[in-house]
Design an enzyme around this catalytic site. Structure first.
Site, PDB file in Angstrom:
ATOM      1  N   LYS A 204       0.635  -1.550   0.049  1.00 41.72           N
ATOM      2  CA  LYS A 204      -0.405  -0.098   0.186  1.00 41.72           C
ATOM      3  C   LYS A 204       0.874   1.617   0.203  1.00 41.72           C
ATOM      4  O   LYS A 204       1.146   1.740   0.611  1.00 41.72           O
ATOM      5  CB  LYS A 204      -0.617   0.183   1.418  1.00 41.72           C
ATOM      6  CG  LYS A 204      -2.142   1.203   0.435  1.00 41.72           C
ATOM      7  CD  LYS A 204      -2.552   1.595   2.586  1.00 41.72           C
ATOM      8  CE  LYS A 204      -1.513   2.944   3.351  1.00 41.72           C
ATOM      9  NZ  LYS A 204      -1.924   4.151   2.567  1.00 41.72           N
ATOM     10  N   GLU A 277      10.260   2.461  10.077  1.00 43.38           N
ATOM     11  CA  GLU A 277      11.619   3.215   9.800  1.00 43.38           C
ATOM     12  C   GLU A 277      10.778   4.497  10.382  1.00 43.38           C
ATOM     13  O   GLU A 277       9.482   4.640   9.767  1.00 43.38           O
ATOM     14  CB  GLU A 277      12.125   3.342   9.091  1.00 43.38           C
ATOM     15  CG  GLU A 277      13.395   4.447   9.137  1.00 43.38           C
ATOM     16  CD  GLU A 277      13.641   4.514   7.772  1.00 43.38           C
ATOM     17  OE1 GLU A 277      13.224   6.015   7.354  1.00 43.38           O
ATOM     18  OE2 GLU A 277      14.145   4.261   6.926  1.00 43.38           O
ATOM     19  N   CYS A 311      13.471  11.085   5.714  1.00 41.23           N
ATOM     20  CA  CYS A 311      13.463  10.779   7.848  1.00 41.23           C
ATOM     21  C   CYS A 311      15.139  10.448   8.056  1.00 41.23           C
ATOM     22  O   CYS A 311      15.217  11.203   9.246  1.00 41.23           O
ATOM     23  CB  CYS A 311      13.109   9.057   7.280  1.00 41.23           C
ATOM     24  SG  CYS A 311      11.251   8.813   6.988  1.00 41.23           S
ATOM     25  N   GLU A 409       9.903  17.495  15.020  1.00 43.46           N
ATOM     26  CA  GLU A 409      10.343  16.950  12.979  1.00 43.46           C
ATOM     27  C   GLU A 409       9.471  18.065  12.657  1.00 43.46           C
ATOM     28  O   GLU A 409       8.251  17.691  12.531  1.00 43.46           O
ATOM     29  CB  GLU A 409      10.044  15.940  12.656  1.00 43.46           C
ATOM     30  CG  GLU A 409      10.410  15.251  11.581  1.00 43.46           C
ATOM     31  CD  GLU A 409      10.633  13.764  11.209  1.00 43.46           C
ATOM     32  OE1 GLU A 409      10.889  13.441  11.063  1.00 43.46           O
ATOM     33  OE2 GLU A 409       9.480  13.109  11.749  1.00 43.46           O
TER      34      GLU A 409
END
Length: 540
Positions: A204, A277, A311, A409
Site C-alpha cells: 500500500k 522506520e 527521514c 520533526e
C-alpha cells in the site's frame, strides 16, 4: 528561477501548455494511456477514485482507483496462491530475476526519474537517488542470496552424534506500507529481500505518489517475477492499511512515529512481527578539527536534500565554538547559492515540498520560532512564484526549547544551528529528545569520531557524510533507536526479518534418556560428567 522544458527521454512525460511570458513554471502532463496502464494494476471494485496533482505546478496527473476491503481480501488470496508456487522456485532463479530488475531499472531510469519528479516535486538529482538505491539493493541481495538464506550448520549438543541445521522459512505474505517522500525506492527496497526469501507482497503506497509505486510493480513483472506475487492496493490507511495488518504474516512500515505505534499495536494483537522506520530529529556535529568546506557542503545536503523531506536528514546542527563563526559563514553562503526550480531538468539543488499540509507545517514552525526570538540567517519564506509548495532552504539560530521546531520533526528545509564548547555536552544534546534515527559527525580525526559515534543513540551515524554512506552501504543494517522505530532494513537483518528460523536436529547413536539398563540417577551422573568434560575441552 524559471523552469525549463523537459528533455525528451523516451519516457512517458509530455510537456503541457507553457507560456513563459505569463507563467514562470512549466505545466507537465502524462499520456492518458500510460496512466491507464499503470492504474490498471490496482484491481479495485469500489468505483471510487482519488485525484492526484503534481506539486510542481498543481496540474492534475491521474485519478487513482480506490480499493475496498473486499479488494484487499482478494489481493491477499492471489498473493498467497502465487507465494506457494514461488517458495518452491530455486534461490538461484529468484536471484537471477533481481539482477534482471537491476538492469531494467538502470535502463529505464529516465522514465522513473521523470515520474518521481512529477509526483513528488523533488529536484531531479534527488530523484536519481531512487533508481540508484534500488539497483544497489537488487544487486546486493542477488549476490548474497546464499549467504543469507542457505541452511546453516550449528553446534549439536553431543559432538559427532547430534547434527543441527537451521533453515530460513519464508513468512508467507508480507504487507508493505510505504511513504511518499521516496516513492519509488521505498515502494520497492523493503520488498526485494522479501521476494528473495520466498514471500509474496501486498503493498500500500502513499496516496500522493501511487504512480511511482505502480511503475515499480510493473518493472518487477517485466523482470520476470510472477504477476500475482506483488499486489498493489490503494486507499486510506485507516481502511486499507488496517485490513493489510489484519491479514499479513509480517508488516514493514515506514512513516510517522504516531502511525507506527498504531501499526505495532495491530501487529501485537495478531502476534505477527513488524519492522518500523519512523520519525527523527537528526543531529549533525561539526567538531573543532572538521574540514569546514567539506562540512558546509555536506550540511547543505544533510539539511536540504529532497527539501528536507527525508527521514535521515538533519534538523539540528551543533558546531564547536572554535569554528562556529567561520563555519556558519560558509554554510549560509552555500545555502544562499542553491538553485530552486519546478522543472524536470537537471541543475536544481532543491525542489518543492509535497503538499499544502507539508508547507503549512514548515511555515508554522518557522513563524513560531521567529515569534519567540529565533533569528533567520537565510531563507524563511514560501516561494509561490516557483510553485505552490516551495519554501526556501532556511537556517535558524537561537532556537530554544519552547519553540515547536526545537524538538518536533519539521520534515522540511529548516535546520537550527547551535554552538557547543564541550564535546560531551554536544553528544548529550544530540541524544536529547525521543528520536534516534541518523546522525552525522564531521571531524578529520577518524578514530575520535568513531568513538563518539558509539555513544550517540542513533541507528546510523555517518562520519564526514550526511546520510549517503550508511544508506547506500546495503550490507549494513539501517533503522532507528527509541521512538525512531524498530527492526532494520538492509544487510542480513533486512532479509532475515522476512523468514522464520527453523531448527532441525538429527540424533544418532544415543538417546536423551537412560540406556542399557541405566537408572535415572546413573543417567544424571553421566550427563553431569559430560557437561564437565565439555567445559574442559573448551566446548561452547
Amino acid at each position: 528561477m524559471s523552469a525549463s522544458n523537459p528533455t525528451p527521454s523516451g519516457g512517458p512525460v509530455v510537456e503541457g501548455p507553457h507560456d513563459p511570458e505569463h507563467d514562470p513554471r512549466a505545466a507537465y502532463a502524462l499520456e492518458p494511456d500510460y496512466v491507464a496502464a499503470l492504474t490498471r494494476r490496482i484491481r479495485a471494485t469500489s468505483g471510487e477514485s482519488v485525484a492526484v496533482d503534481s506539486p510542481l505546478d498543481g496540474a492534475p496527473l491521474a485519478h487513482i482507483p480506490q480499493s475496498s476491503t473486499a479488494d484487499v481480501h482478494d489481493a491477499f488470496a492471489r498473493a498467497r496462491k502465487a507465494q506457494e508456487a514461488w517458495a518452491r522456485t530455486s534461490l538461484d532463479h529468484r536471484a537471477e530475476l533481481l539482477i534482471r530488475l537491476h538492469d531494467l531499472v538502470l535502463e529505464r531510469q529516465d522514465e522513473i526519474i521523470d515520474l518521481i519528479v512529477l509526483e513528488s516535486g523533488k529536484a531531479r538529482k534527488h530523484a536519481f537517488d531512487e533508481p540508484l538505491h534500488i539497483a544497489l539493493t537488487a544487486r546486493y541481495y542477488a549476490r548474497t542470496a546464499h549467504q543469507h538464506l542457505d541452511t546453516e550448520r550449528k553446534l549439536g549438543v553431543v559432538p559427532g552424534l547430534t547434527r543441527v541445521e537451521v533453515n530460513r522459512v519464508p513468512k508467507g505474505v508480507v504487507g508493505i506500507i510505504s511513504p511518499w517522500n521516496y516513492p519509488f525506492t521505498m515502494a520497492l527496497c523493503d520488498g526485494l529481500p522479501a521476494l528473495l526469501a520466498g514471500n509474496a507482497v501486498v503493498a500500500k503506497p502513499d496516496a500522493q505518489t501511487m504512480l511511482s509505486a505502480l511503475l515499480a510493480a510493473q518493472l518487477l513483472e517485466e523482470a520476470g517475477f510472477p504477476a500475482d506475487l506483488w499486489q498493489v492496493v490503494a486507499g486510506p490507511g485507516s481502511v486499507v492499511g488496517t485490513e493489510i495488518i489484519g491479514r499479513a504474516d509480517y508488516i514493514c512500515f515506514t512513516g510517522s512515529t504516531a502511525t507506527g505505534k498504531l501499526v505495532a499495536q495491530g501487529c501485537a494483537e495478531r502476534l505477527i512481527g513488524c519492522s518500523l522506520e519512523l520519525g527523527g530529529k537528526n543531529p549533525i556535529l561539526v567538531l573543532r578539527d572538521a574540514d569546514l568546506d567539506k562540512a558546509a557542503e555536506g550540511a547543505v545536503r544533510a539539511a536540504f536534500s529532497n527539501a528536507g523531506q527525508l527521514c535521515v536528514s538533519m534538523e539540528r546542527m551543533f558546531v564547536a565554538d572554535q569554528v562556529y563563526d567561520r563555519f556558519v559563514e560558509k554554510f549560509v553562503a552555500r545555502t544562499e547559492a542553491m538553485t530552486l526550480g519546478a522543472t524536470l531538468d537537471w541543475g536544481n539543488d532543491m525542489g518543492s515540498l509535497i503538499s499544502q499540509a507539508q508547507l503549512d507545517t514548515v511555515v508554522a514552525h518557522v513563524e513560531d520560532a521567529v515569534a519567540k526570538g529565533a533569528r533567520v540567517l537565510t531563507g524563511g519564506r514560501a516561494r509561490p512564484d516557483l510553485g505552490p509548495y516551495f519554501f526556501e532552504p532556511t537556517v535558524l539560530e537561537g532556537v530554544t526549547p519552547e519553540m515547536t521546531c526545537f524538538g518536533d520533526e519539521t520534515f522540511g528545509p529548516v535546520i537550527a544551528i547551535y554552538r557547543f564548547h564541550d564535546e560531551a555536552d554536544a553528544v548529550a544534546r544530540a541524544n536529547a529528545g525521543e528520536y534516534g534515527l541518523n546522525a552525522s559527525i564531521y571531524s578529520q580525526d577518524g578514530p575520535r569520531a568513531r568513538a563518539m559515534a558509539r555513544v550517540i543513540k542513533c541507528g546510523t551515524v555517518n562520519i564526514n557524510e550526511a546520510f549517503g554512506a550508511t544508506f547506500a552501504s546495503i550490507d549494513s543494517p539501517m533503522g532507528g533507536m527509541r521512538q525512531s522505530g524498530m527492526g532494520r532494513r538492509q544487510g542480513a537483518e533486512g532479509i532475515h526479518r522476512y523468514t522464520e528460523s527453523q531448527s532441525v536436529a538429527t540424533q544418532r547413536g544415543i538417546r536423551f534418556a537412560p540406556m542399557f539398563g541405566m537408572s535415572d540417577q546413573a543417567y544424571a551422573r553421566l550427563m553431569t560428567a559430560n557437561l564437565k568434560l565439555m567445559k574442559k575441552l573448551g566446548r561452547a
